[in-house]
Design a protein around this motif. Structure first.
Motif, mmCIF file in Angstrom:
data_model
loop_
_atom_site.group_PDB
_atom_site.id
_atom_site.type_symbol
_atom_site.label_atom_id
_atom_site.label_comp_id
_atom_site.label_asym_id
_atom_site.label_seq_id
_atom_site.Cartn_x
_atom_site.Cartn_y
_atom_site.Cartn_z
ATOM 1 N N GLU A 437 39.146 49.803 38.064
ATOM 2 C CA GLU A 437 39.048 49.006 39.282
ATOM 3 C C GLU A 437 37.755 48.193 39.297
ATOM 4 N N ALA A 438 37.834 47.016 39.922
ATOM 5 C CA ALA A 438 36.670 46.121 39.981
ATOM 6 C C ALA A 438 36.302 45.867 41.434
ATOM 7 N N VAL A 439 36.054 46.914 42.177
ATOM 8 C CA VAL A 439 35.690 46.808 43.598
ATOM 9 C C VAL A 439 34.400 47.589 43.816
ATOM 10 N N PRO A 440 33.318 46.952 44.280
ATOM 11 C CA PRO A 440 33.214 45.516 44.569
ATOM 12 C C PRO A 440 33.041 44.703 43.288
ATOM 13 N N TRP A 441 33.308 43.395 43.416
ATOM 14 C CA TRP A 441 33.212 42.511 42.255
ATOM 15 C C TRP A 441 32.185 41.425 42.526
ATOM 16 N N SER A 442 31.447 41.075 41.486
ATOM 17 C CA SER A 442 30.461 39.996 41.593
ATOM 18 C C SER A 442 30.556 39.133 40.349
ATOM 19 N N CYS A 443 30.579 37.824 40.525
ATOM 20 C CA CYS A 443 30.687 36.895 39.403
ATOM 21 C C CYS A 443 29.380 36.892 38.618
ATOM 22 N N PRO A 444 29.434 37.118 37.292
ATOM 23 C CA PRO A 444 28.193 37.119 36.504
ATOM 24 C C PRO A 444 27.612 35.724 36.310
#
Length: 667
Positions: A437-444
């Motif tokens: 899972e990718a929660v939370p997600w932040s754009c690199p």
């Protein structure tokens, strides 16, 4: 498949009597003193080895002399193992100079391999640089003893009278084609159908005309759903008991009983999927196919024949009538029409445009603003409809790919760098490779935290239309849940291409959504396949129905003008410029890099182009490599022979085999 005037007619490979086979081990049975006087059975052995692709001679023991008939299944001792085979011929003497082994067993005296099917299988194997045994496995289903013992049911004598041929009168030369079938002639036609008459009904009428002349027919449709629908129509037109359905999806006993009914001559008509192209029909008069561009007709097992090419070879070699039809037209069909090898069955322009729904094209923009995915024209068409509306969506999922809302960079998993997706509204965003899972997600890249979906699937689209039209039932069809038929009613049907259900009376409106996405696949046949799916969807509209296509107006001109023939002509011209099938013969060879490098330096035909080797998957350079060989169509048979020789060389040397495909759909 074709030369300048039509399908190639390849010579049969000579039997083992023309070339000495490897020494065969003597049978464990006692050898009679006058062994040479024993009758000889010529057997095709299911060895799977390319260098042993020929019949072998075996002596027939006295106790098997009556049972070992040509066309039956046998067991033989081969290279120290007991293997399956078919008796293809009985001769008095063998030209083999050494000792001959005896047949070990007759599995069944049932004749399942007829001379006509044997010669067809040999030609198909040669056409695709394959092995006869592999083709026979595709042509003849596995034996089922209970099916052989079941009582035979013969078809009723005679044939019903040919009724009204109103549907065929829609097409120029259509009535003449059916009349010539009834007279026992062998016309060949490529049929571009228009909506208004059920194609199953028209094909059944052509089959009935063939039956009235005392001959049989083979009809191929893409999948089991089509077989079920066409089977009901054939029963209505031909009457009970005059045909059988034959598909790989059938239970083993039912499939083998259908095959035996054809092989025994109990029925004269076989309706089925791609394997039915080999059905053993006595006195075959017509081979027919619907929607030949469907990729389900391409066999995924070696030697990868296409059912269309099998039927074309069968029509050419055995002088049968031919009918290939569809709402769209393939480049292969256009090639045969332009060469004069078959006639064209098409409606006049005025009739054609009146039969197809009027298509409105929009890019989704309003007054120069940015395009929207659900344009105003689609909403108006749905609101104006009183019945069902079909919306064709290129993808099944919910949000299969995600990007950053701010910078539009693809969203990737931090653990494995796989693509992120969301399978449903209630599911979390997760990696499609590792599942994390990718929660939370932040754009690199820009540190944004909001995701957007550049590609929206049918499930997400269904949610959007459900909110916009709460008074309508919304159903989806695609993936593992495909609907076949629906009753008439006020509903919105979202379906992926090929999974569109039929609705009683037809759809009030058909909406082709995201046509640009269907054209975005990396495939040499992407334009042809997209148009085929669009025409098939539009054909489900009721007479006088409406249609909206969301995409580029220039790209969709053939759809707007209801002109599949014009598109096929342009597609064929483009293939000729790039030297792609059907204007040329193309072969792909997959294998290790060092082996393909050696093959690239070989002498092939006089005008063969060698391309590669290149990785099969450009994203994985360490994967298997692929060599592409391209040659003029007139040299196609020679190239296939040379490739078969390569396979035989490696087989004799006990080296790993190569994956050889002739004219693959994709490469």
């Amino acid at each position: 498949m074709t030369n300048e005037k039509g399908p190639e007619q390849l010579a049969l490979v000579p039997s083992s009597s023309a070339a000495s086979p490897p020494p065969q081990k003597p049978s464990s049975k006692p050898m009679p003193t006058a062994a040479a006087a024993r009758p000889v059975a010529r057997v095709v052995v299911d060895s799977g080895l390319a260098h042993l692709d020929r019949p072998f001679d075996y002596l027939v023991p006295a106790d098997l002399e009556l049972a070992a008939v040509p066309g039956c299944r046998v067991k033989v001792r081969f290279a120290g193992r007991l293997v399956d085979g078919f008796v293809v011929e009985r001769v008095e003497h063998s030209e083999h100079g050494g000792h001959l082994a005896f047949l070990a067993k007759v599995v069944s005296s049932e004749v399942v391999l007829t001379p006509e099917v044997l010669s067809l299988a040999r030609v198909v194997a040669d056409r695709y640089a394959g092995v006869l045994g592999d083709v026979l496995r595709l042509a003849i289903p596995p034996r089922h003893a209970r099916a052989e013992k079941a009582p035979r049911t013969e078809a009723p004598k005679g044939a019903p009278a040919v009724q009204s041929l109103e549907g065929w009168q829609t097409y120029v030369h259509g009535l003449g084609f059916v009349t010539s079938l009834q007279a026992g002639e062998r016309p060949r036609a490529w049929w571009t159908a228009v909506p208004g008459h059920d194609p199953a009904q028209l094909v059944a009428e052509a089959v009935l005309a063939t039956l009235s002349s005392g001959r049989g027919a083979v009809v191929c449709v893409p999948d089991a759903r089509d077989v079920a629908r066409w089977d009901a129509v054939f029963t209505q037109v031909l009457g009970e008991g005059r045909h059988v359905a034959l598909t790989a999806a059938q239970p083993a006993e039912r499939r083998y009983r259908s095959f035996l009914a054809a092989a025994r001559g109990d029925v004269q008509v076989v309706l089925g999927t791609r394997a039915a192209a080999f059905a053993p029909i006595p006195d075959l008069g017509l081979v027919a196919m619907w929607d030949d561009g469907d990729d389900l007709f391409a066999e995924p097992r070696a030697p990868y024949p296409h059912a269309r090419e099998v039927l074309l070879l069968r029509a050419a070699r055995h002088d049968t009538a031919l009918l290939v039809g569809g709402y769209a037209r393939t480049a292969e069909g256009q090639s045969l029409i332009e060469s004069g090898w078959c006639i064209e069955l098409a409606a006049e322009q005025r009739t054609r445009r009146r039969a197809w729904p009027q298509v409105e094209v929009t890019d989704g923009s309003i007054a120069g603003a940015a395009p929207v995915r659900l344009p105003q024209q689609a909403f108006r068409a749905i609101r104006a409809s009183e019945g069902s509306v079909l919306i064709q969506v290129p993808r099944r999922g919910y949000r299969d790919s995600l990007t950053c809302q701010t910078c539009r960079e693809p969203a990737r998993c931090q653990a494995c760098q796989g693509p992120l997706g969301q399978p449903s509204a209630s599911a979390p965003v997760a990696c499609r490779w590792c599942g994390q899972e990718a929660v939370p997600w932040s754009c690199p890249h820009c540190h944004g935290t909001t995701l957007r979906s550049p590609v929206v699937g049918a499930l997400r689209t269904a949610e959007e239309f459900g909110r916009a039209f709460p008074d309508r039932e919304v159903v989806t069809s695609g993936g593992s849940t495909v609907l076949d038929d629906l009753p008439a009613g006020r509903r919105i049907v979202l379906a992926t291409p090929g999974a569109e259900p039929h609705v009683d009376g037809g759809y009030d409106a058909v909406i082709l959504l995201d046509t640009w996405l269907m054209l975005g696949r990396e495939d040499v046949r992407v334009d042809e396949e997209s148009h085929r799916r669009w025409f098939n969807a539009l054909a489900l509209a009721r007479p006088g129905g409406k249609a909206v296509a969301v995409g580029d107006a220039q790209t969709l001109q053939a759809v707007v003008r209801a002109d599949p023939a014009g598109f096929a002509a342009r597609e064929l011209a483009a293939r000729a410029e790039t030297h792609l099938p059907p204007t040329a013969r193309l072969a792909t060879v997959d294998g290790p890099d060092d082996v393909l490098a050696d093959l690239a330096g070989r002498a092939w035909t006089a005008h063969t182009e060698v391309l590669g080797p290149v990785p099969v998957d450009q994203r994985a350079p360490d994967a298997a490599q692929r060599l592409i060989l391209r040659t003029p169509r007139r040299e196609g048979a020679e190239l296939a022979t040379l490739l078969a020789a390569v396979a035989a060389e490696r087989s004799a040397a006990k080296l790993p085999g190569l994956r050889i495909q002739i004219d693959p759909l994709t490469f």
